[in-house]
Scaffold this motif. Structure first.
Motif, short mmCIF file in Angstrom:
data_model
loop_
_atom_site.label_atom_id
_atom_site.label_comp_id
_atom_site.label_asym_id
_atom_site.label_seq_id
_atom_site.Cartn_x
_atom_site.Cartn_y
_atom_site.Cartn_z
N GLU A 16 -6.39 4.98 -6.35
CA GLU A 16 -7.14 6.22 -6.47
C GLU A 16 -6.17 7.37 -6.69
O GLU A 16 -5.14 7.47 -6.03
CB GLU A 16 -7.96 6.46 -5.21
CG GLU A 16 -8.91 7.62 -5.34
CD GLU A 16 -9.86 7.72 -4.15
OE1 GLU A 16 -10.46 8.79 -3.99
OE2 GLU A 16 -10.00 6.75 -3.40
N PHE A 17 -6.55 8.23 -7.63
CA PHE A 17 -5.76 9.41 -7.96
C PHE A 17 -6.70 10.61 -7.88
O PHE A 17 -7.75 10.62 -8.52
CB PHE A 17 -5.19 9.29 -9.38
CG PHE A 17 -4.46 7.99 -9.60
CD1 PHE A 17 -3.12 7.87 -9.30
CD2 PHE A 17 -5.13 6.86 -10.08
CE1 PHE A 17 -2.45 6.67 -9.49
CE2 PHE A 17 -4.48 5.66 -10.27
CZ PHE A 17 -3.13 5.57 -9.97
N SER A 41 0.86 -1.18 0.00
CA SER A 41 0.00 0.00 0.00
C SER A 41 0.90 1.22 0.00
O SER A 41 1.95 1.23 0.63
CB SER A 41 -0.89 0.03 1.24
OG SER A 41 -1.87 -0.98 1.17
N TYR A 42 0.45 2.25 -0.70
CA TYR A 42 1.25 3.46 -0.85
C TYR A 42 0.30 4.65 -0.86
O TYR A 42 -0.72 4.62 -1.56
CB TYR A 42 2.02 3.37 -2.18
CG TYR A 42 2.70 4.64 -2.62
CD1 TYR A 42 3.95 4.98 -2.13
CD2 TYR A 42 2.11 5.47 -3.56
CE1 TYR A 42 4.59 6.14 -2.56
CE2 TYR A 42 2.74 6.63 -3.98
CZ TYR A 42 3.98 6.96 -3.47
OH TYR A 42 4.60 8.09 -3.89
N PHE A 43 0.61 5.66 -0.08
CA PHE A 43 -0.22 6.87 -0.05
C PHE A 43 0.71 8.07 -0.09
O PHE A 43 1.62 8.20 0.72
CB PHE A 43 -1.07 6.89 1.22
CG PHE A 43 -1.98 8.07 1.31
CD1 PHE A 43 -3.03 8.22 0.41
CD2 PHE A 43 -1.81 9.04 2.28
CE1 PHE A 43 -3.89 9.31 0.48
CE2 PHE A 43 -2.66 10.14 2.36
CZ PHE A 43 -3.70 10.26 1.46
N ASN A 44 0.47 8.95 -1.07
CA ASN A 44 1.30 10.13 -1.24
C ASN A 44 0.40 11.36 -1.32
O ASN A 44 -0.13 11.66 -2.38
CB ASN A 44 2.16 10.01 -2.50
CG ASN A 44 3.10 11.17 -2.65
OD1 ASN A 44 3.44 11.85 -1.69
ND2 ASN A 44 3.54 11.39 -3.88
N PRO A 45 0.22 12.07 -0.19
CA PRO A 45 -0.67 13.24 -0.20
C PRO A 45 0.10 14.55 -0.38
O PRO A 45 1.28 14.64 -0.06
CB PRO A 45 -1.28 13.20 1.19
CG PRO A 45 -0.18 12.64 2.05
CD PRO A 45 0.57 11.66 1.16
N THR A 76 -2.20 10.34 -4.30
CA THR A 76 -2.18 9.06 -5.00
C THR A 76 -2.23 7.97 -3.94
O THR A 76 -1.45 8.00 -2.99
CB THR A 76 -0.89 8.90 -5.83
OG1 THR A 76 -0.86 9.92 -6.82
CG2 THR A 76 -0.82 7.53 -6.49
N ALA A 77 -3.18 7.07 -4.08
CA ALA A 77 -3.31 5.95 -3.14
C ALA A 77 -3.28 4.65 -3.95
O ALA A 77 -4.16 4.42 -4.77
CB ALA A 77 -4.59 6.05 -2.35
N LEU A 78 -2.25 3.85 -3.74
CA LEU A 78 -2.12 2.56 -4.44
C LEU A 78 -2.26 1.45 -3.42
O LEU A 78 -1.65 1.48 -2.36
CB LEU A 78 -0.76 2.46 -5.13
CG LEU A 78 -0.40 3.54 -6.13
CD1 LEU A 78 1.01 3.30 -6.67
CD2 LEU A 78 -1.41 3.58 -7.26
N ASN A 79 -3.06 0.45 -3.76
CA ASN A 79 -3.23 -0.71 -2.91
C ASN A 79 -3.20 -1.93 -3.82
O ASN A 79 -4.19 -2.28 -4.45
CB ASN A 79 -4.55 -0.63 -2.15
CG ASN A 79 -4.75 -1.80 -1.21
OD1 ASN A 79 -3.85 -2.62 -1.03
ND2 ASN A 79 -5.92 -1.89 -0.63
#
Length: 168
Positions: A73-74, A22-26, A52-55
């Motif tokens: 989700e972008f 999982s990756y979240f970059n706000p 950007t939220a990658l799961n």
């Protein structure tokens, strides 16, 4: 477990060679500016939100990765509010303004069932795990974009009837 290497090689946004992650970059920024002119205060509030939220995962939670999937989700949003507020000595004052917001989101959902033996995964010279229908590895992929523009006009009137009684 991890996805087969050949499947991971053609999977969009797979950054870790088939291992779940999982990756979240706000990014969040705002700017609030005010200018006072006699009995009026002009205010500008600007906001920016982007993430950007990658799961990317193993949906069956086993060592065999029978069901691999992704929920990504972008999102990008910008907003602007302009308002004026009065501070007169008399019994009446007001607040008035406008608001605008623009947002764009894309939700991407994809998955693969039995990645080692999917009927769509073929070796067409691009390596096993390549799906000739879309050039990627998933059995399905769904992109759900959402675009929104919001406009608003607002106002408020304040009436100071007495020092103890105020009507908004």
């Amino acid at each position: 477990g991890s996805w087969p290497t050949a499947v991971a090689a053609h999977w969009p946004d797979q950054l870790h060679g088939g291992r779940p992650f999982s990756y979240f970059n706000p990014f969040l920024a705002s700017l609030n500016m005010a200018y006072k002119l006699d009995h009026l205060t002009f205010t500008s509030i600007t906001g920016v939100v982007s993430y950007t939220a990658l799961n990317e995962g193993n949906s069956d939670i086993s060592d065999f990765t029978v069901f691999g999937g992704a929920n990504n989700e972008f999102s990008h949003q910008i907003s602007q509010e302009l308002r004026v507020n009065s501070s007169f000595d008399g019994p009446l004052n007001f607040l008035a303004g406008v608001y605008y917001e623009h947002s764009h989101k894309v939700f991407v959902n994809g998955g693969i069932v039995f990645p080692q033996s999917s009927p769509f995964v073929q070796n067409l010279g691009n390596g096993p795990g390549y799906d000739s229908r879309n050039g990627q590895s998933e059995d399905w992929i769904q992109q759900s974009p959402a675009l929104d523009n919001t406009y608003s006009v607002f106002g408020q009137l304040t009436w100071r009837i007495t020092d103890q009684l105020i009507v908004d």
